[in-house]
Scaffold this active site. Structure first.
Site, mmCIF file in Angstrom:
data_model
loop_
_atom_site.group_PDB
_atom_site.id
_atom_site.type_symbol
_atom_site.label_atom_id
_atom_site.label_comp_id
_atom_site.label_asym_id
_atom_site.label_seq_id
_atom_site.Cartn_x
_atom_site.Cartn_y
_atom_site.Cartn_z
ATOM 1 N N GLY A 106 0.841 -1.209 0.000
ATOM 2 C CA GLY A 106 0.000 0.000 0.000
ATOM 3 C C GLY A 106 0.870 1.251 0.000
ATOM 4 N N ASP A 130 5.467 -5.055 5.808
ATOM 5 C CA ASP A 130 6.095 -6.335 6.175
ATOM 6 C C ASP A 130 6.162 -7.328 5.012
ATOM 7 O OD1 ASP A 130 3.344 -6.473 6.234
ATOM 8 O OD2 ASP A 130 3.242 -7.800 7.969
ATOM 9 N N ASP A 143 2.392 -0.727 11.810
ATOM 10 C CA ASP A 143 2.203 -2.100 12.307
ATOM 11 C C ASP A 143 3.470 -2.938 12.238
ATOM 12 O OD1 ASP A 143 2.363 -2.224 9.563
ATOM 13 O OD2 ASP A 143 0.663 -3.555 9.289
ATOM 14 N N ASP A 198 -0.048 2.212 8.693
ATOM 15 C CA ASP A 198 -0.588 1.465 9.839
ATOM 16 C C ASP A 198 0.286 1.485 11.093
ATOM 17 O OD1 ASP A 198 -2.697 0.818 8.240
ATOM 18 O OD2 ASP A 198 -2.330 -1.338 8.190
ATOM 19 N N THR A 220 4.309 2.494 5.577
ATOM 20 C CA THR A 220 2.897 2.097 5.675
ATOM 21 C C THR A 220 2.220 2.987 6.706
ATOM 22 O OG1 THR A 220 1.367 0.362 6.427
ATOM 23 C CG2 THR A 220 3.598 0.201 7.253
ATOM 24 N N ARG A 226 -5.159 -2.352 9.424
ATOM 25 C CA ARG A 226 -5.648 -3.694 9.078
ATOM 26 C C ARG A 226 -5.690 -4.629 10.296
ATOM 27 N NH1 ARG A 226 -3.716 -6.087 3.563
ATOM 28 N NH2 ARG A 226 -2.302 -4.347 3.837
ATOM 29 N N ARG A 268 1.052 -4.971 -5.582
ATOM 30 C CA ARG A 268 1.207 -6.212 -4.839
ATOM 31 C C ARG A 268 1.442 -7.266 -5.925
ATOM 32 N NH1 ARG A 268 -0.668 -4.431 0.199
ATOM 33 N NH2 ARG A 268 -2.368 -2.945 0.073
#
Ligand SMILES: Nc1ncnc2c1ncn2[C@@H]1O[C@H](COP(=O)(O)OP(=O)(O)OP(=O)(O)O)[C@@H](O)[C@H]1O
Ligand SMILES: O=P(O)(O)OC[C@H]1O[C@](O)(CO)[C@@H](O)[C@@H]1O
Ligand SMILES: [Mg+2]
Length: 321
Positions: free
Chosen positions: A12, A104, A130, A128, A126, A172, A73
């Protein structure tokens, strides 16, 4: 042939990716490399969609959201056969190192390519936040600022109607955007995937307690990883009688001009990646740890357990009364 580096963005997109691309291109040229931009993530290496960059190729992109290299992707790249093909293509151009900017999944691709003989350094890009090995991912700050701006507007209308607004923010599997955004907008409740929740205890009773002290409009933040914001909204209205609306902020959070924090972090990380590749070091991830730029082996980085900031969650709950 002159020594060469390449850079790509994958997964993303995130605001600040362009700032990272700019830093890699400029620092690479500064260090005497020919620098290639690879288009559309790992697909660019398979489709030979690659262009030599010069200092001016990255002019005026520092303030732009998205990624000028496009992103993708790539399912094909998951297969060893295509990873070998990509490595062979890099060797044909004398590419001695690749900077991969992504999440990741993109890190796993960078590890695969490093194992195939092309040293790669990955940057966490990203919204996120995360990624366990780093305190910060490029794009997180911009995404949260966008969310705050949107939710402030939602509050204006919620306040005018004495309503409750349930707002779903991105993330997510991760509640970091929800947590910090929730604090910044003064949310009554914040629901994240890392903490088990009970709607009666964590939302309804909080609304009733605040209603008793005179509060008339409410913001409830739900992380995408929890989902169900529409159902949560119906439940609140049914249980409290307060008119409730749900809003899913969605991809608006992925766009826009990066904040100062994202521009500076992306620049520092991009330069650090080139410094490693210039020393011939690959299979590393650049990270931020307690204000310093550090690097880790990719496998070590991917194996780190992610920690949710429980103390910050407690802070949020203490002041949201
Ligand atoms: N195990 C793997 N081996 C090789 N390549 C991989 C692997 N996992 C992911 N990739 C490559 O990285 C790309 C991006 O991965 P993914 O879709 O998981 O996004 P990401 O980088 O985690 O970003 P985000 O989750 O923030 O959108 C994949 O499409 C694929 O090309
Ligand atoms: O680009 P897509 O496929 O819509 O991905 C959306 C996902 O990407 C992220 O924006 C970043 O990982 C998540 O918050 C979200 O779940
Ligand atoms: Mg990911």
């Amino acid at each position: 042939m002159a020594k060469s580096l390449a850079v790509l963005t994958s997964g993303g997109d995130a605001p600040g990716m362009n700032a990272a691309v700019r830093a890699v291109v400029r620092a690479g040229i500064y260090s005497g490399f020919t620098v290639y931009g690879v288009y559309k993530g790992y697909n660019g290496l398979l489709n030979h969609d690659i262009k030599e960059m010069n200092l001016r190729s990255v002019s005026d992109i520092l303030s732009r959201g998205g990624t000028i290299l496009f992103t993708a992707r790539s399912k094909k790249f998951m297969q060893v056969e295509y990873q070998q093909q990509a490595a062979d293509y890099c060797r044909s151009l004398d590419i001695e190192g690749l900077v991969v900017i992504g999440g990741d999944g993109s890190f796993k691709g960078a590890r695969a390519l490093s194992n195939a003989g092309i040293p790669c350094v990955a940057l966490p890009g990203t919204i996120d936040n995360d990624i366990a090995c780093t305190d910060y991912t490029i794009g997180f700050d911009t995404a949260m600022n966008t969310a705050v701006e949107m939710i402030d507007k939602i509050r204006d209308t919620a306040q005018s109607h004495d309503r409750c607004s349930v707002v779903e923010v991105m993330g997510r599997h991760c509640g970091d955007i929800a947590l910090e955004t929730g604090i910044a907008v003064g949310a009554t409740a914040i629901i994240v995937p890392e903490i088990e929740y009970d709607l009666e205890r964590d939302v309804i009773s909080r609304i009733y307690e605040q209603k008793d002290t005179g509060k008339k409009h409410f913001i409830v933040i739900v992380a995408e990883g929890v989902g169900g914001s529409q159902e949560i909204s119906h439940y609140i209205q049914h249980r409290t009688g307060i008119e409730t609306r749900a809003t899913i902020l969605g991809h608006v959070q992925r766009g826009g001009s990066p904040t100062l924090r994202d521009r500076v972090m992306a620049t520092k990380m991009g330069v650090a990646a080139v410094d490693l590749l210039a020393k011939g070091v690959g299979n590393r991830v650049i990270a931020s740890h307690e204000g310093k730029i550090v690097d880790y082996d990719i496998t070590e980085a991917l194996d780190m357990p992610r920690k949710f900031n429980n103390e910050l969650y407690e802070v949020a709950m203490k002041v949201s009364i």
